[in-house]
Write an enzyme that holds these catalytic residues in place. Structure first.
Site, PDB file in Angstrom:
ATOM      1  N   HIS A  68      -7.423   0.593  -6.288  1.00 29.96           N
ATOM      2  CA  HIS A  68      -7.597  -0.288  -5.122  1.00 29.96           C
ATOM      3  C   HIS A  68      -8.234  -1.592  -5.633  1.00 29.96           C
ATOM      4  O   HIS A  68      -9.397  -1.882  -5.364  1.00 29.96           O
ATOM      5  CB  HIS A  68      -8.488   0.410  -4.079  1.00 29.96           C
ATOM      6  CG  HIS A  68      -8.406  -0.173  -2.703  1.00 29.96           C
ATOM      7  ND1 HIS A  68      -7.638  -1.271  -2.390  1.00 29.96           N
ATOM      8  CD2 HIS A  68      -9.012   0.197  -1.535  1.00 29.96           C
ATOM      9  CE1 HIS A  68      -7.767  -1.547  -1.097  1.00 29.96           C
ATOM     10  NE2 HIS A  68      -8.588  -0.673  -0.556  1.00 29.96           N
ATOM     11  N   GLN A 128     -10.018  -4.164  -3.306  1.00 28.32           N
ATOM     12  CA  GLN A 128     -11.321  -3.683  -2.842  1.00 28.32           C
ATOM     13  C   GLN A 128     -12.392  -3.959  -3.908  1.00 28.32           C
ATOM     14  O   GLN A 128     -13.455  -4.491  -3.611  1.00 28.32           O
ATOM     15  CB  GLN A 128     -11.242  -2.169  -2.563  1.00 28.32           C
ATOM     16  CG  GLN A 128     -12.538  -1.588  -2.076  1.00 28.32           C
ATOM     17  CD  GLN A 128     -12.913  -2.089  -0.689  1.00 28.32           C
ATOM     18  OE1 GLN A 128     -12.122  -2.037   0.214  1.00 28.32           O
ATOM     19  NE2 GLN A 128     -14.129  -2.593  -0.539  1.00 28.32           N
ATOM     20  N   ARG A 181       0.882  -1.179   0.000  1.00 29.28           N
ATOM     21  CA  ARG A 181       0.000   0.000   0.000  1.00 29.28           C
ATOM     22  C   ARG A 181       0.910   1.215   0.000  1.00 29.28           C
ATOM     23  O   ARG A 181       1.665   1.427   0.949  1.00 29.28           O
ATOM     24  CB  ARG A 181      -0.898  -0.001   1.237  1.00 29.28           C
ATOM     25  CG  ARG A 181      -1.627   1.308   1.442  1.00 29.28           C
ATOM     26  CD  ARG A 181      -2.698   1.232   2.500  1.00 29.28           C
ATOM     27  NE  ARG A 181      -3.846   0.488   2.023  1.00 29.28           N
ATOM     28  CZ  ARG A 181      -5.047   0.494   2.619  1.00 29.28           C
ATOM     29  NH1 ARG A 181      -5.248   1.203   3.702  1.00 29.28           N
ATOM     30  NH2 ARG A 181      -6.046  -0.201   2.109  1.00 29.28           N
ATOM     31  N   CYS A 211     -16.394   1.173   0.864  1.00 24.68           N
ATOM     32  CA  CYS A 211     -15.179   0.387   1.105  1.00 24.68           C
ATOM     33  C   CYS A 211     -14.751   0.455   2.566  1.00 24.68           C
ATOM     34  O   CYS A 211     -14.062  -0.438   3.050  1.00 24.68           O
ATOM     35  CB  CYS A 211     -14.056   0.877   0.200  1.00 24.68           C
ATOM     36  SG  CYS A 211     -13.701   2.625   0.401  1.00 24.68           S
ATOM     37  N   ARG A 224     -13.271  -9.033   1.461  1.00 27.89           N
ATOM     38  CA  ARG A 224     -11.879  -8.645   1.179  1.00 27.89           C
ATOM     39  C   ARG A 224     -10.980  -9.866   1.301  1.00 27.89           C
ATOM     40  O   ARG A 224     -10.124 -10.123   0.451  1.00 27.89           O
ATOM     41  CB  ARG A 224     -11.406  -7.547   2.160  1.00 27.89           C
ATOM     42  CG  ARG A 224     -12.070  -6.186   1.985  1.00 27.89           C
ATOM     43  CD  ARG A 224     -11.730  -5.573   0.647  1.00 27.89           C
ATOM     44  NE  ARG A 224     -10.283  -5.493   0.456  1.00 27.89           N
ATOM     45  CZ  ARG A 224      -9.501  -4.520   0.944  1.00 27.89           C
ATOM     46  NH1 ARG A 224     -10.024  -3.520   1.626  1.00 27.89           N
ATOM     47  NH2 ARG A 224      -8.199  -4.518   0.708  1.00 27.89           N
ATOM     48  N   ASP A 254     -17.564   6.641  -0.936  1.00 27.42           N
ATOM     49  CA  ASP A 254     -16.281   6.542  -0.222  1.00 27.42           C
ATOM     50  C   ASP A 254     -16.021   7.914   0.392  1.00 27.42           C
ATOM     51  O   ASP A 254     -16.737   8.888   0.104  1.00 27.42           O
ATOM     52  CB  ASP A 254     -15.179   6.133  -1.231  1.00 27.42           C
ATOM     53  CG  ASP A 254     -13.814   5.923  -0.575  1.00 27.42           C
ATOM     54  OD1 ASP A 254     -13.736   5.809   0.665  1.00 27.42           O
ATOM     55  OD2 ASP A 254     -12.803   5.876  -1.320  1.00 27.42           O
TER      56      ASP A 254
HETATM   57  N1   CP Z   1     -11.219  -0.526   2.588  1.00 26.69           N
HETATM   58  C1   CP Z   1      -9.951  -0.531   3.005  1.00 26.69           C
HETATM   59  O1   CP Z   1      -9.001  -0.704   2.239  1.00 26.69           O
HETATM   60  O2   CP Z   1      -9.807  -0.357   4.346  1.00 26.69           O
HETATM   61  P1   CP Z   1      -8.433  -0.105   5.093  1.00 26.69           P
HETATM   62  O3   CP Z   1      -7.906   1.223   4.652  1.00 26.69           O
HETATM   63  O4   CP Z   1      -8.777  -0.118   6.560  1.00 26.69           O
HETATM   64  O5   CP Z   1      -7.470  -1.203   4.743  1.00 26.69           O
HETATM   65  N1  NVA Z   2     -10.200   6.431  -1.204  1.00 27.22           N
HETATM   66  C1  NVA Z   2      -9.784   6.018   0.122  1.00 27.22           C
HETATM   67  C2  NVA Z   2      -9.938   4.539   0.278  1.00 27.22           C
HETATM   68  C3  NVA Z   2      -9.621   4.003   1.642  1.00 27.22           C
HETATM   69  C4  NVA Z   2      -9.757   2.518   1.725  1.00 27.22           C
HETATM   70  C5  NVA Z   2      -8.358   6.443   0.363  1.00 27.22           C
HETATM   71  O1  NVA Z   2      -7.519   6.290  -0.540  1.00 27.22           O
HETATM   72  O2  NVA Z   2      -8.067   6.953   1.443  1.00 27.22           O
END
Ligand code: CP
Ligand code: NVA
Length: 301
Positions: free
Chosen positions: A127, A130, A100, A260, A288, A221
């Site tokens: 993502h 997701q 990430r 998400c 997930r 989101d």
């Molecule tokens: N939806 C998601 O990716 O959650 P986190 O940021 O908690 O991993």
């Molecule tokens: N769009 C959000 C998703 C979090 C899972 C972010 O990137 O923060």
């Protein structure tokens, strides 16, 4: 399939196979108890996470594998040594890398230099894990996804991008409803439109909330993603009409609500919708793990 960086790299049959495998693993976990025996997965996170971190860790354990979590939150990847050197070293010990990162370029650099599969666990652009879990959830509640009509409403972001690409690959219909100035990135829209056209799907972008008419599910989101220093007070008024609330769910007779997570209750969605009968958010969170396990089994076996 060597890596999972973006859903745009998958064919329709690869996407469908991943969803089918996820359903099999979910239904028969005992059959996959040893699928990752002896395999080690390194997880690098430059940003916070609850769902992704825990679902990968527990998911890998359920498949008989081992995972090593590397907290990069106090220093971006590539500072102490180059991303290429980092990936080269990790490849000596690990069988896969889950990452990430702030910049998608870091994910690409890992994939270009690692000799093991790299899985994107969220970047500024995509993502994919997701979106796979979300399509699995929609498959569970709707059955055949080729007739899916999904709406995404709010800020056009990494999650929107992956959903657009996934729905396009399925040849289904996607509507993205955003305030002016917050539409998804133009080049991803073009990618998704090309994929949709090739598979008989459609992608509509509009600022008009009434486009929720006749959709199966509305997805939202956060209005401010990780790494974005916009203040809520600066955008709240512009986004207010894009909040998912009960009145809107009822007005447009939307069957399902999706997010998400993490959700900002009272901001992009109300408690009533989050906790209401139409909400799929915990099913998405559970999925997930199953979707990611399908990716791991596909990449590592
Ligand atoms: N939806 C998601 O990716 O959650 P986190 O940021 O908690 O991993
Ligand atoms: N769009 C959000 C998703 C979090 C899972 C972010 O990137 O923060």
């Amino acid at each position: 399939m060597k890596h999972l960086l973006s859903l745009k790299d998958l064919s329709q049959s690869q996407l469908l196979a991943l969803l089918e495998l996820a359903q099999k693993i979910k239904a028969n976990p005992a059959e996959y108890r040893h699928a990752l025996d002896g395999k080690n997965v390194v997880m690098l996170f430059e940003k916070p996470s609850l769902r992704t971190r825990v679902s990968f860790d527990i998911g890998i354990n359920k498949l008989g594998g081992h995972c090593v979590y590397m907290d990069q939150q106090n220093g971006a990847l590539g500072k102490r040594e180059s991303v290429a050197d980092f990936a080269g070293n990790i490849s000596q010990w690990a069988d896969a890398i889950v990452a990430r990162t702030f910049s998608h370029l870091t994910i690409d650099a890992l994939a270009n230099t690692a000799s093991v599969p790299v899985i994107n666990a969220l970047s500024d652009l995509y993502h994919p894990c997701q979106a796979l879990a979300d399509l699995l959830t929609l498959k569970e509640v709707l059955g055949d996804l080729s007739h899916l009509k999904l709406a995404y409403m709010g800020d056009g972001n990494n999650v929107t991008h992956s959903l657009m690409l996934g729905v396009a690959l399925l040849g289904a219909q996607m509507t993205v409803i955003c305030p002016e100035g917050n539409f998804p990135d133009g080049f991803v829209v073009t990618q998704a439109q090309e994929v949709a056209a090739a598979h008989g799907g459609s992608l509509l972008l509009t600022p008009d909330v009434s486009a929720l008419e006749n959709v199966d599910a509305v997805y939202t989101d956060t209005w401010i993603s990780m790494g974005d220093d916009t203040e809520l007070s600066d955008i709240e008024a512009k986004f207010a009409q894009y909040q998912v609330n009960q009145a809107l769910m009822e007005q447009y007779k939307v069957k399902y609500f999706m997010h998400c997570l993490p959700a900002h209750r009272g901001v992009e969605v109300t408690d009533e919708v989050m906790d209401g009968e139409t909400s799929l958010v915990l099913q998405q969170a559970q999925n997930r793990m199953h979707a990611q396990n399908a990716v791991l089994v596909t990449l590592l076996s």
